[in-house]
Motif scaffolding. Sequence first.
Motif, mmCIF file in Angstrom:
data_model
loop_
_atom_site.group_PDB
_atom_site.id
_atom_site.type_symbol
_atom_site.label_atom_id
_atom_site.label_comp_id
_atom_site.label_asym_id
_atom_site.label_seq_id
_atom_site.Cartn_x
_atom_site.Cartn_y
_atom_site.Cartn_z
ATOM 1 N N ARG A 226 0.851 -1.188 0.000
ATOM 2 C CA ARG A 226 0.000 0.000 0.000
ATOM 3 C C ARG A 226 0.888 1.239 0.000
ATOM 4 N NH1 ARG A 226 -2.585 -0.481 5.368
ATOM 5 N NH2 ARG A 226 -0.892 -1.940 5.771
ATOM 6 N N ALA A 227 0.652 2.136 -0.950
ATOM 7 C CA ALA A 227 1.426 3.372 -1.010
ATOM 8 C C ALA A 227 0.975 4.311 0.100
ATOM 9 C CB ALA A 227 1.259 4.038 -2.368
ATOM 10 N N LEU A 228 1.942 4.776 0.896
ATOM 11 C CA LEU A 228 1.666 5.742 1.940
ATOM 12 C C LEU A 228 2.115 7.127 1.506
ATOM 13 C CD1 LEU A 228 2.943 3.734 5.068
ATOM 14 C CD2 LEU A 228 0.637 3.775 4.103
ATOM 15 N N GLU A 235 5.534 10.533 10.518
ATOM 16 C CA GLU A 235 4.386 10.085 11.316
ATOM 17 C C GLU A 235 4.702 8.765 12.010
ATOM 18 O OE1 GLU A 235 -0.322 8.784 10.661
ATOM 19 O OE2 GLU A 235 1.000 9.146 8.942
ATOM 20 N N MET A 236 5.320 7.849 11.268
ATOM 21 C CA MET A 236 5.686 6.550 11.815
ATOM 22 C C MET A 236 6.652 6.702 12.987
ATOM 23 S SD MET A 236 8.029 3.633 9.995
ATOM 24 C CE MET A 236 9.410 4.782 9.991
ATOM 25 N N ALA A 291 10.946 10.074 -0.984
ATOM 26 C CA ALA A 291 9.991 10.329 -2.063
ATOM 27 C C ALA A 291 8.803 9.376 -2.045
ATOM 28 C CB ALA A 291 10.705 10.232 -3.417
ATOM 29 N N GLU A 292 9.026 8.142 -1.621
ATOM 30 C CA GLU A 292 7.948 7.154 -1.569
ATOM 31 C C GLU A 292 8.046 6.362 -0.279
ATOM 32 O OE1 GLU A 292 7.110 4.686 -4.997
ATOM 33 O OE2 GLU A 292 8.297 5.994 -6.310
ATOM 34 N N VAL A 293 6.882 6.049 0.292
ATOM 35 C CA VAL A 293 6.813 5.195 1.478
ATOM 36 C C VAL A 293 5.744 4.130 1.222
ATOM 37 C CG1 VAL A 293 6.415 5.072 3.967
ATOM 38 C CG2 VAL A 293 7.494 7.110 2.972
ATOM 39 N N TRP A 294 6.085 2.883 1.550
ATOM 40 C CA TRP A 294 5.176 1.760 1.292
ATOM 41 C C TRP A 294 4.976 0.933 2.547
ATOM 42 C CZ3 TRP A 294 2.741 0.656 -3.391
ATOM 43 C CH2 TRP A 294 3.107 1.492 -4.463
ATOM 44 N N VAL A 339 0.876 0.402 11.765
ATOM 45 C CA VAL A 339 1.064 0.686 10.332
ATOM 46 C C VAL A 339 -0.267 0.995 9.664
ATOM 47 C CG1 VAL A 339 1.819 -0.309 8.129
ATOM 48 C CG2 VAL A 339 3.189 -0.675 10.190
ATOM 49 N N ASP A 340 -1.323 0.329 10.104
ATOM 50 C CA ASP A 340 -2.650 0.560 9.512
ATOM 51 C C ASP A 340 -3.160 1.979 9.754
ATOM 52 O OD1 ASP A 340 -2.851 -1.953 8.415
ATOM 53 O OD2 ASP A 340 -3.982 -2.807 10.093
ATOM 54 N N THR A 341 -2.581 2.689 10.720
ATOM 55 C CA THR A 341 -3.035 4.056 11.017
ATOM 56 C C THR A 341 -2.277 5.114 10.227
ATOM 57 O OG1 THR A 341 -1.476 4.472 12.846
ATOM 58 C CG2 THR A 341 -3.523 3.316 13.386
ATOM 59 N N LEU A 342 -1.230 4.721 9.508
ATOM 60 C CA LEU A 342 -0.414 5.705 8.787
ATOM 61 C C LEU A 342 -1.149 6.245 7.563
ATOM 62 C CD1 LEU A 342 3.058 3.921 9.005
ATOM 63 C CD2 LEU A 342 2.141 5.714 10.507
ATOM 64 N N LYS A 343 -0.852 7.496 7.238
ATOM 65 C CA LYS A 343 -1.550 8.188 6.156
ATOM 66 C C LYS A 343 -1.248 7.567 4.806
ATOM 67 C CE LYS A 343 -2.200 12.805 4.129
ATOM 68 N NZ LYS A 343 -1.775 14.233 4.197
ATOM 69 N N LEU A 344 -2.299 7.235 4.081
ATOM 70 C CA LEU A 344 -2.145 6.662 2.739
ATOM 71 C C LEU A 344 -1.799 7.754 1.726
ATOM 72 C CD1 LEU A 344 -5.219 4.244 2.725
ATOM 73 C CD2 LEU A 344 -2.815 3.573 2.828
ATOM 74 N N ALA A 345 -1.150 7.345 0.645
ATOM 75 C CA ALA A 345 -0.861 8.283 -0.441
ATOM 76 C C ALA A 345 -2.148 8.679 -1.139
ATOM 77 C CB ALA A 345 0.100 7.646 -1.431
#
Length: 349
Positions: A226-228, A235-236, A291-294, A339-345
């Motif tokens: 899942r792209a964050l 945040e993490m 640049a990207e977090v997954w 991890v499920d609470t982290l902001k999605l992209a």
Amino acid sequence: MSASLSPTSADIRAALLENPNLREKDLSQKLGISEAQLIAAQVGFNVTRIDADPDRLIPAVCTFGEVMALTRIGDCVHEKVGTYGNYHPGKHAAMTLTEHIDLRIFPTHWVYAFAVRKEKDIGTQRSIQVFDAAGDAVHKIFLRAESDVAAYDTAIAQLRTGDDTQTLAVAERKAPELVKSDPSKAETLRAQWDKMTDTHQFLKLCSKLKMNRLGAYHVVGAPHARALDPSAANEMLGKIQASGLEVMFFVGNKGCIQIHTGPLMRLRAMGPWQNVMDPTFNLHLRLDTVAEVWAVTKPTQRGPAVSVEGFDAQGALVFQVFGVGKEGRNTRVEWGKLVDTLKLAKAVA
């Protein structure tokens, strides 16, 4: 500096004197040379060339007592205080595993090594610094007040190569591998992904399908990857600190991966940098280069392995964070919930 295309050793030493507070990595970039070339220019003064073979080097470091281990990639620096030990040699991969110093070593990238003495206001700083063929730092070891200086001196005498040249002909730095994926193989990727029983099978699967890590994440889809939002990196860190949760924090380059296992107790933001400033663990992460977090879930025999992984703009892996899966210290379930609470992209239109 002379008018030649590359600075001479004397030019480099002069630049070091003129820029005493500039970090070696930053000064080498300013001079248009590799960091290893900057260090090599000081051979015969405060630098000694030593054998870079980890099978000789790491057992020697095990005699130093408490030191600080440093591994970095780009704008992410991972520092651990502890004692080296429990070394397992290997031609293609080696490791050292103690309570605080946990490394995965890839010997083919340990090409140049130097013992460095640097005079600072607080006294003499002693270190061992290892570089790859392009002259980029792979791993560094810094002595501390508690370290055994006599053991260090003995090791340097045994490891010195006798080569006192002050120049270094480094290889051309390889460009980072761009995202490599194949959307037509997405169904095959998902089917094979679901059959994995160990996270180490993942890269073999990518190779088989002619993709790389980030490329696979781009096409496999949720719930596998899942792209964050890039802000999820900071945040993490904040949520790990607030929860007191133990995690495994990986930072590495082609020659060395360094791992911290434990909580993150104190965060300190400084400009674009977020820093973990704990007694035995420091992390320095420049957030604006992520640049990207997954969020990635891989099946294993012990249940799902959930990770948060950050990449830079060139697609290079910057960090990986997992829950701890050790007996008596298992935080995998709590980590998955965090991890499920982290902001999605944001969805791409």
